[in-house]
Motif scaffolding. Structure first.
Motif, short mmCIF file in Angstrom:
data_model
loop_
_atom_site.label_atom_id
_atom_site.label_comp_id
_atom_site.label_asym_id
_atom_site.label_seq_id
_atom_site.Cartn_x
_atom_site.Cartn_y
_atom_site.Cartn_z
N LYS A 116 1.00 -1.19 0.00
CA LYS A 116 0.20 -0.40 0.23
C LYS A 116 1.28 1.27 0.27
N LEU A 117 2.32 1.06 0.83
CA LEU A 117 2.93 2.34 0.63
C LEU A 117 3.53 2.93 -0.91
N GLN A 118 3.79 1.38 -1.62
CA GLN A 118 4.38 1.63 -3.02
C GLN A 118 3.35 1.94 -4.06
N GLU A 119 2.11 1.74 -3.05
CA GLU A 119 0.83 2.08 -4.54
C GLU A 119 0.60 3.48 -3.85
N ALA A 120 0.67 3.89 -3.49
CA ALA A 120 0.57 5.31 -2.86
C ALA A 120 1.93 6.01 -3.07
N SER A 121 2.78 5.20 -2.92
CA SER A 121 4.03 6.92 -3.38
C SER A 121 4.00 6.43 -5.30
N GLU A 122 3.43 5.92 -5.76
CA GLU A 122 3.61 5.95 -7.54
C GLU A 122 2.03 6.79 -7.63
N GLN A 123 1.44 6.79 -7.14
CA GLN A 123 0.51 7.59 -6.99
C GLN A 123 -0.16 9.03 -7.79
N HIS A 124 1.38 9.38 -5.97
CA HIS A 124 1.20 11.24 -6.66
C HIS A 124 3.22 11.00 -6.69
N GLN A 125 3.19 11.81 -7.47
CA GLN A 125 4.59 12.38 -7.19
C GLN A 125 4.93 13.48 -8.07
N GLY A 126 6.31 14.83 -8.06
CA GLY A 126 6.09 15.61 -8.23
C GLY A 126 6.03 16.98 -7.56
N LEU A 127 4.99 16.34 -5.90
CA LEU A 127 4.75 17.34 -5.29
C LEU A 127 5.85 18.17 -4.52
N ASP A 128 5.38 19.39 -4.41
CA ASP A 128 6.38 19.99 -4.00
C ASP A 128 5.48 20.60 -2.77
N ILE A 129 5.49 19.44 -1.38
CA ILE A 129 5.00 20.42 -0.24
C ILE A 129 5.18 18.49 0.43
N PRO A 130 5.61 17.76 2.09
CA PRO A 130 6.25 16.89 1.76
C PRO A 130 4.23 16.10 2.15
N TYR A 131 4.42 14.86 1.56
CA TYR A 131 3.67 14.24 1.49
C TYR A 131 3.18 12.59 2.32
N VAL A 132 2.52 12.77 2.23
CA VAL A 132 2.58 11.59 4.23
C VAL A 132 1.94 10.27 3.36
N ILE A 133 1.27 9.78 3.64
CA ILE A 133 0.52 7.81 3.29
C ILE A 133 0.47 7.74 4.75
N ALA A 134 -1.41 7.05 5.50
CA ALA A 134 -1.71 6.67 5.91
C ALA A 134 -2.34 5.48 5.67
N VAL A 135 -1.53 4.13 6.47
CA VAL A 135 -2.04 3.18 5.76
C VAL A 135 -3.04 2.39 7.43
N GLY A 136 -4.03 1.62 6.89
CA GLY A 136 -4.71 1.03 7.93
C GLY A 136 -5.33 -0.13 7.56
N PHE A 137 -5.60 -0.82 8.19
CA PHE A 137 -6.53 -2.49 7.96
C PHE A 137 -7.77 -2.39 8.94
N GLU A 138 -9.36 -2.56 7.87
CA GLU A 138 -10.50 -2.43 7.71
C GLU A 138 -10.69 -4.09 9.31
N ARG A 139 -9.94 -4.07 9.85
CA ARG A 139 -10.64 -5.39 10.24
C ARG A 139 -9.34 -5.52 11.80
N GLU A 140 -9.69 -5.62 12.89
CA GLU A 140 -9.36 -5.59 13.72
C GLU A 140 -7.83 -7.23 13.83
N LEU A 141 -7.12 -6.81 14.81
CA LEU A 141 -5.73 -7.81 14.43
C LEU A 141 -5.26 -8.13 15.90
N LEU A 142 -4.76 -8.89 16.40
CA LEU A 142 -4.42 -9.16 17.41
C LEU A 142 -3.24 -8.63 17.94
N GLN A 143 -3.35 -8.94 19.08
CA GLN A 143 -1.94 -9.26 19.49
C GLN A 143 -0.03 -8.82 18.51
N SER A 144 -0.07 -10.30 18.68
CA SER A 144 1.11 -10.56 17.87
C SER A 144 1.02 -10.09 15.83
#
Length: 255
Positions: free
Chosen positions: A154-182
């Motif tokens: 997902k980070l790679q997908e987002a990094s390729e989606q928007h390039q050539g920007l002139d201000i800081p670009y931030v990518i937020a990644v989340g999970f739709e389903r709950e995760l176990l601690q492990s």
């Protein structure tokens, strides 16, 4: 009254308004386990018609629905010009979950850390969010499975989606389903070991990873209704010090 919680119809107004926006008939078609808002609307119906006291899980679901509704209407000026498209997205579980994730990113990672922000979801070809003071563009990506390796996909997908920007670009990644601690621990280990990826992507200023986990007790109180922790979980930030357009020195997304 045991576990019962009194909530007036006035306090439920945002959730009731959201039900009207989506359409009562469409909401009745939502199935638990299929639509992200189904549990909340089922709890809302039980609360309104007072069939019985809500269970702890129902109170949590109702609290989260109220929070979601409040955020949706807080950012109404941004989706109102595309209302028909927005409502169509709310009716589809995948699209609705993506909308809620973007709202959570704005609410819990950006609010209070920048002077103002705009939601760009319906501006084609733009990242999801733009902030001012500091200036940032934020793209949000939601993982719909428990495949932990998808974080860097997902980070790679987002990094390729928007390039050539002139201000800081931030990518937020989340999970739709709950995760176990492990699983959460495994995700964080991946991120912490991702130095090489960030060094090779200098146009990415930072990454935010949201890791949702179930809680054993009710923790947050939304207009009198106990709710679970933030639906998309705790935030882990990775600041890219090799970024071409870095974030301001000392800036943090963490509280």
């Amino acid at each position: 009254m045991g576990n019962s919680v009194f909530v007036s119809l006035r306090e439920l107004r945002p959730a009731l308004r959201l039900k009207e926006l989506i359409g009562r008939i469409r909401v009745k078609m939502f199935r638990r386990g299929e639509h992200v808002l189904a549990e909340g609307f089922a709890a809302l119906e039980t609360q309104v018609i007072a069939q019985r006291a809500l269970t702890a899980l129902e109170r949590q679901s109702l609290g989260n629905l109220l929070l979601d509704a409040e955020m949706i209407f807080e950012y109404e000026p941004y989706w109102l010009p595309a209302e028909a498209r927005f409502v169509a997205h709310l009716r589809k579980s995948d699209e609705c979950a993506a909308i809620l994730f973007e709202l959570h990113v704005m609410q819990f990672a950006l609010t209070g850390r920048c002077l103002r922000m705009g939601w760009l979801r319906y501006e084609d070809g733009r990242p999801d969010v733009r902030t001012v003071g500091p200036n940032m563009l934020v793209e949000c990506k939601l993982i719909r499975t428990h495949d932990l390796t998808r974080v860097f996909d997902k980070l790679q997908e987002a990094s390729e989606q928007h390039q050539g920007l002139d201000i800081p670009y931030v990518i937020a990644v989340g999970f739709e389903r709950e995760l176990l601690q492990s699983q959460t621990d495994a995700v964080l280990r991946q991120i912490q070991a991702g130095t090489v990826w960030f060094e090779s992507h200098p146009h990415v200023a930072a990454a935010l990873v949201f890791t949702p986990m179930p809680v054993a007790a009710e923790r947050v109180n939304v207009v009198g209704v106990p709710a679970t922790q933030i639906a998309f979980g705790d935030i882990t930030q990775v600041i890219n010090h090799a970024a071409k357009n870095p974030l301001p020195d000392g800036f943090t997304f963490e509280r």
